[in-house]
Scaffold this motif. Structure first.
Motif, PDB file in Angstrom:
ATOM      1  N   ARG A 130       0.914  -1.452   0.210  1.00 11.03           N
ATOM      2  CA  ARG A 130      -0.349  -0.078   0.006  1.00 11.03           C
ATOM      3  C   ARG A 130      -0.022   0.913  -0.284  1.00 11.03           C
ATOM      4  N   ALA A 134       0.687   4.805  -2.500  1.00 14.07           N
ATOM      5  CA  ALA A 134       0.589   5.128  -2.735  1.00 14.07           C
ATOM      6  C   ALA A 134       1.850   6.801  -2.911  1.00 14.07           C
ATOM      7  N   LEU A 143      -0.010  14.829  -6.780  1.00 15.00           N
ATOM      8  CA  LEU A 143      -0.681  15.511  -5.341  1.00 15.00           C
ATOM      9  C   LEU A 143      -0.018  16.427  -5.103  1.00 15.00           C
TER      10      LEU A 143
ATOM     11  N   PHE B  65     -10.551  17.486   1.124  1.00 16.77           N
ATOM     12  CA  PHE B  65     -10.326  16.596   0.328  1.00 16.77           C
ATOM     13  C   PHE B  65     -11.448  16.296   1.234  1.00 16.77           C
ATOM     14  N   SER B  69     -11.414   9.642   0.525  1.00 17.73           N
ATOM     15  CA  SER B  69     -11.374   9.739  -1.345  1.00 17.73           C
ATOM     16  C   SER B  69     -10.034   9.201  -1.210  1.00 17.73           C
ATOM     17  N   ASP B  70      -9.523   8.828  -2.368  1.00 20.80           N
ATOM     18  CA  ASP B  70      -8.099   8.577  -3.191  1.00 20.80           C
ATOM     19  C   ASP B  70      -7.005   9.231  -2.600  1.00 20.80           C
ATOM     20  N   GLU B  71      -7.674  10.234  -3.297  1.00 19.65           N
ATOM     21  CA  GLU B  71      -6.788  11.799  -3.103  1.00 19.65           C
ATOM     22  C   GLU B  71      -6.179  11.817  -1.279  1.00 19.65           C
ATOM     23  N   GLN B  72      -6.684  11.983  -0.331  1.00 18.10           N
ATOM     24  CA  GLN B  72      -6.700  12.367   0.450  1.00 18.10           C
ATOM     25  C   GLN B  72      -6.048  11.242   1.407  1.00 18.10           C
ATOM     26  N   ASP B  73      -6.329   9.936   0.632  1.00 17.08           N
ATOM     27  CA  ASP B  73      -5.747   8.503   1.224  1.00 17.08           C
ATOM     28  C   ASP B  73      -4.578   8.637   0.979  1.00 17.08           C
ATOM     29  N   ASP B  74      -3.750   8.929  -0.159  1.00 16.34           N
ATOM     30  CA  ASP B  74      -2.937   8.934  -1.027  1.00 16.34           C
ATOM     31  C   ASP B  74      -1.327  10.173   0.002  1.00 16.34           C
ATOM     32  N   LEU B  75      -2.482  10.814   0.281  1.00 23.62           N
ATOM     33  CA  LEU B  75      -1.059  12.132   0.525  1.00 23.62           C
ATOM     34  C   LEU B  75      -0.721  11.549   2.624  1.00 23.62           C
ATOM     35  N   ALA B  76      -1.866  11.265   2.489  1.00 26.00           N
ATOM     36  CA  ALA B  76      -2.183  11.138   4.913  1.00 26.00           C
ATOM     37  C   ALA B  76      -0.839  10.434   4.545  1.00 26.00           C
TER      38      ALA B  76
END
Lengths: 153, 153
Positions: A130, A134, A143, B65, B69-76
């Motif tokens: 994961r 990411a 992003l 976000f 959302s995927d964006e938030q998840d990836d960034l976080a």
DNA sequence: AACCAGACCATGATATCCCATAAATATCCA
DNA sequence: TGGATATTTATGGGATATCATGGTCTGGTT
């Protein structure tokens, strides 16, 4: 503001107990005695958790969907219907329900990943994947953190 | 605003502790007790850090976000998951986690480089190289600092 | 009785606190 | 001015507290 950061992997004992990282508990501050809420992540084979008081905010956000819409219904069912409220024992552990352990594919170890206001619980191997994914997403889609008013950095 | 400038190299003791330069601590002012945040630099084999309150700011921005959302998840995952929050001991030191020491290739010494609002931690040798490269870039490409939009901040 | 969750206690590893020292810097005062 | 005295820094080490972990005991449920 309670912020969960860093990742820690702790042992899941044969009673299903696991220590929540001390820093996560510290982030909860005086709200730690209220415990946390856990549920299945929709998009990944992992669990997600919030501090108890955040459930209210989720409820509010759900209101933004049309009432009775399929989306709201689905989300509400997935989140509220299947969440569990867990309390810490004297040593700062929680007991994970069997079905959640299974969903996340947890074995002997559970890795806690701080994601800001929420955290996730993964099997160490699954999280390694994961993490890579990411990073790729962040790079490929470029992003960035949305700028505040003052144009960050 | 905290401004980190100059470079200092301090000793990394066998407990993994290192003194943060006094001037860096002074730059934090009364927010020093909140500690600092460290993470792996993406582009170099060094660590980067800034004051804790910037992390809170990032947390606030991520809230914009959609939840889940995927964006938030990836960034976080990329940002929060890989950072650590360090506090100063009574003598102004922090304890660097083993994996970060390894990533930066730190031995007996660690050099702190002030970069304005953030700072970096390098192994002295690696930084010597980096410094040369940076100078060359600035000269060859005639890099300049853009005029500020002013007012902001 | 068998089971299970919750409370409680025990332990080793490790981080944190606290004190000591030495070097560098600043301050003071005759 | 110069020289003595205090402060600040960086550093080391030992004592102490915290953390993660395992186990035991108890009371309730089945």
């Amino acid at each position: 503001m309670a912020l969960f950061i860093s990742t820690f992997t702790n042992r899941l004992d044969r009673k299903g107990r696991v220590s929540v990282p001390a820093s996560f508990r510290a982030a909860l501050g005086d709200r730690a005695h209220l415990g946390v809420v856990l549920f299945r992540a929709h998009r990944h084979a992992c669990l997600e958790g919030f501090e108890w008081s955040r459930m209210e905010e989720i409820g509010r956000r759900l209101e933004h969907f049309d009432l009775f819409s399929d989306e709201q219904d689905d989300l509400a069912t997935a989140i509220f219907g299947e969440s569990v409220h867990l309390h810490f024992d004297g040593e700062g552990r929680v007991m994970l329900p069997e079905d959640l352990i299974e969903y996340a594919g947890l074995g002997e170890q559970a890795t806690f990943v701080g994601l800001g206001r929420k955290f996730q619980i993964w099997s160490p191997q699954a999280f390694a994947e994961r993490k890579k994914a990411a990073h790729e997403q962040v790079r490929e889609r470029r992003l960035t953190i949305p700028a505040g008013r003052e144009g960050a950095e």
